[in-house]
Design a protein around this motif. Structure first.
Motif, PDB file in Angstrom:
ATOM      1  N   GLY A  25       0.795  -1.217   0.000  1.00  0.00           N
ATOM      2  CA  GLY A  25       0.000   0.000   0.000  1.00  0.00           C
ATOM      3  C   GLY A  25       0.826   1.264   0.000  1.00  0.00           C
ATOM      4  O   GLY A  25       0.277   2.367  -0.128  1.00  0.00           O
ATOM      5  N   ARG A  32      -1.727   3.980  -0.837  1.00  0.00           N
ATOM      6  CA  ARG A  32      -3.102   3.551  -1.102  1.00  0.00           C
ATOM      7  C   ARG A  32      -3.879   3.466   0.210  1.00  0.00           C
ATOM      8  O   ARG A  32      -3.495   2.715   1.117  1.00  0.00           O
ATOM      9  CB  ARG A  32      -3.123   2.204  -1.831  1.00  0.00           C
ATOM     10  CG  ARG A  32      -2.639   2.290  -3.265  1.00  0.00           C
ATOM     11  CD  ARG A  32      -2.924   1.018  -4.051  1.00  0.00           C
ATOM     12  NE  ARG A  32      -2.259  -0.152  -3.496  1.00  0.00           N
ATOM     13  CZ  ARG A  32      -0.974  -0.457  -3.719  1.00  0.00           C
ATOM     14  NH1 ARG A  32      -0.229   0.319  -4.493  1.00  0.00           N
ATOM     15  NH2 ARG A  32      -0.446  -1.554  -3.171  1.00  0.00           N
ATOM     16  N   GLY A  34      -7.721   2.795   1.800  1.00  0.00           N
ATOM     17  CA  GLY A  34      -9.050   2.268   1.520  1.00  0.00           C
ATOM     18  C   GLY A  34     -10.115   2.931   2.370  1.00  0.00           C
ATOM     19  O   GLY A  34      -9.829   3.541   3.400  1.00  0.00           O
ATOM     20  N   LEU A  92     -10.300  -4.588  -0.576  1.00  0.00           N
ATOM     21  CA  LEU A  92      -9.326  -3.519  -0.331  1.00  0.00           C
ATOM     22  C   LEU A  92      -7.994  -4.073   0.170  1.00  0.00           C
ATOM     23  O   LEU A  92      -6.927  -3.638  -0.268  1.00  0.00           O
ATOM     24  CB  LEU A  92      -9.893  -2.521   0.690  1.00  0.00           C
ATOM     25  CG  LEU A  92     -10.989  -1.587   0.182  1.00  0.00           C
ATOM     26  CD1 LEU A  92     -11.700  -0.905   1.342  1.00  0.00           C
ATOM     27  CD2 LEU A  92     -10.412  -0.544  -0.777  1.00  0.00           C
ATOM     28  N   ASP A  96      -6.574  -4.699  -3.592  1.00  0.00           N
ATOM     29  CA  ASP A  96      -5.998  -3.352  -3.744  1.00  0.00           C
ATOM     30  C   ASP A  96      -4.755  -3.163  -2.881  1.00  0.00           C
ATOM     31  O   ASP A  96      -3.980  -2.233  -3.129  1.00  0.00           O
ATOM     32  CB  ASP A  96      -7.033  -2.287  -3.384  1.00  0.00           C
ATOM     33  CG  ASP A  96      -8.249  -2.330  -4.291  1.00  0.00           C
ATOM     34  OD1 ASP A  96      -8.056  -2.348  -5.518  1.00  0.00           O
ATOM     35  OD2 ASP A  96      -9.382  -2.354  -3.769  1.00  0.00           O
ATOM     36  N   VAL A  98      -4.272  -2.062   0.269  1.00  0.00           N
ATOM     37  CA  VAL A  98      -4.194  -0.730   0.871  1.00  0.00           C
ATOM     38  C   VAL A  98      -3.333  -0.766   2.130  1.00  0.00           C
ATOM     39  O   VAL A  98      -3.195  -1.805   2.789  1.00  0.00           O
ATOM     40  CB  VAL A  98      -5.596  -0.190   1.206  1.00  0.00           C
ATOM     41  CG1 VAL A  98      -6.410  -0.001  -0.062  1.00  0.00           C
ATOM     42  CG2 VAL A  98      -6.328  -1.085   2.203  1.00  0.00           C
TER      43      VAL A  98
END
Length: 405
Positions: A25, A32, A34, A92, A96, A98
């Motif tokens: 992240g 990043r 979330g 997330l 992703d 995060v």
């Protein structure tokens, strides 16, 4: 310490370290973050908070980011559904990747993801809900709340009732989940043995119910002097309208989560809301007394440039502004050590003011105190704006700490 004013020019400046440390992240160029928000469903009125946060981080990035890194703010809708929140949290964290999930909204949603976030050692940072369970560092060291606890807020209402309306009969409407039950616990903390005598009517409702008209009517039938309305915005607005339709005029207390003039009181009818009581800690965006305050001026300048279409009478954007500025400060203090552990270490060692909270309110945390805000002040709606009265009360000591104008 003075107030925390986020200077855009300063965001890109940070302390250098010999060797940057990154968890998933974070990198030399990006962080990043979330977020989970109810953009749809029964709590969709709060979606404006997530939209304002997105605008805020656009502003941060336009001014160089934080310590030279841009914020990639990834916000998903959970429709105020616990199962959907779990799905979005996994997305997330696992897809992703995060660095943290910041300001996830709602008691039921956050309860659903709390064990997962702690098992993954990913910060569940500054949860937007006042449930007591977010301040449990022994069992959930990766979860920290933000706003005053619902239980603390309820204690303030109970104390107000005992001081100003001793012996009054009370009727309570509450949401049948941890949100509602925490308020009941706070009332019982103060009323103690008197609770059973003073509370003559109590009705719960489910968040999935379409209306609470019948519950309000049942409470009215018991003829209480005070109506405590423990409801989220949609249902609080319904209750205010229903009281007007029933021509019932008790002392009416609403929770801090439902004090937005734009999202709650306008839909309910401003005349219907006149005289309602609550407690707060954030400046009222509709109150002209704050027009010349630097914090409010900074907020309005930001909104005018980055989110001009927002309803200026809604309180949600100011919630987002204050919380986002706090996150920027946490990340700034992390420097080049952008790890999950460092994020939590900084977030649990804070002592600062934010520029758009009422005078005297401080953000204070420690490794044993995961409650950033524990101060509130009583307020009354005039039909146009919220008017403060009485001292600022500190939930940590149950004592009045100051009496700002």
């Amino acid at each position: 310490m003075g107030k925390l004013f986020i200077s855009c020019a300063a965001l890109a400046v940070g302390s250098a370290s010999a060797e940057p440390r990154y968890d998933p992240g974070a990198s030399d160029t990006e962080i990043r973050i979330g977020n989970i928000m109810p953009y749809s469903g029964p709590a969709s009125a709060y979606g404006i908070i997530g939209r304002t946060m997105s605008a805020y981080f656009r502003m941060v990035n336009d001014n160089g980011g934080i310590n030279g890194r841009k914020i990639n703010f990834i916000s998903y809708d959970d429709a105020y559904s616990p199962s959907k929140a779990v799905e979005q949290a996994r997305r997330l964290v696992e897809d992703d990747e995060v660095l943290a999930i910041f300001a996830p909204f709602g008691t039921v949603s956050n309860a659903a993801i709390q064990k997962y976030m702690n098992s993954r050692h990913v910060p569940q940072l500054f949860v937007i809900t006042g449930a007591s369970r977010w301040a449990d560092p022994e069992h959930f060291p990766w979860t920290i709340g933000w706003q005053p606890s619902y239980r603390t807020e309820a204690r303030i209402y109970a104390d107000y009732i005992l001081r100003h309306h001793p012996g009054a009969r009370i009727g309570i409407l509450y949401q049948n989940d941890d949100f509602g039950r925490d308020y009941l616990l706070g009332l019982k903390d103060v009323l103690q043995d008197q609770y059973a005598q003073m509370v003559i009517a109590s009705q719960s409702y489910e968040v999935s119910t379409p209306t609470i008209d019948s519950e309000v009517a049942a409470i009215k039938a018991a003829a209480p002097d005070i109506f405590i309305d423990i409801a989220t915005p949609k249902f609080a607005a319904q209750a205010i309208r229903t009281l007007a339709e029933l021509d019932w005029h008790p002392i009416h207390i609403v929770t801090n989560v439902s004090v937005s003039v734009g999202a709650v009181l306008k839909p309910a009818g401003l005349d219907n809301a006149k005289g309602i009581l609550s407690a707060g800690y954030q400046m009222d965006v509709t109150d002209p007394q704050w027009d010349s305050h630097p914090g409010m001026q900074h907020f309005r300048a930001f909104m005018a440039k980055y989110y001009p279409e927002a309803d200026r009478s809604e309180s949600g954007p100011l919630v987002a502004f204050n919380m986002s500025s706090a996150l920027v400060e946490v990340i700034r203090r992390c420097g080049d050590d952008l790890t999950h552990e460092r994020i939590m270490r900084v977030a649990t060692d804070l002592d600062l003011d934010l520029e758009a909270y009422i005078p005297g309110v401080r953000i204070k945390t420690s490794p044993r105190d995961f409650r950033p805000i524990e101060q509130l002040r009583m307020m009354r709606f005039t039909g146009e704006r919220w008017e403060w009265f009485g001292p600022l009360l500190d939930g940590r000591t149950d004592q009045a700490t100051s009496s700002p104008n």
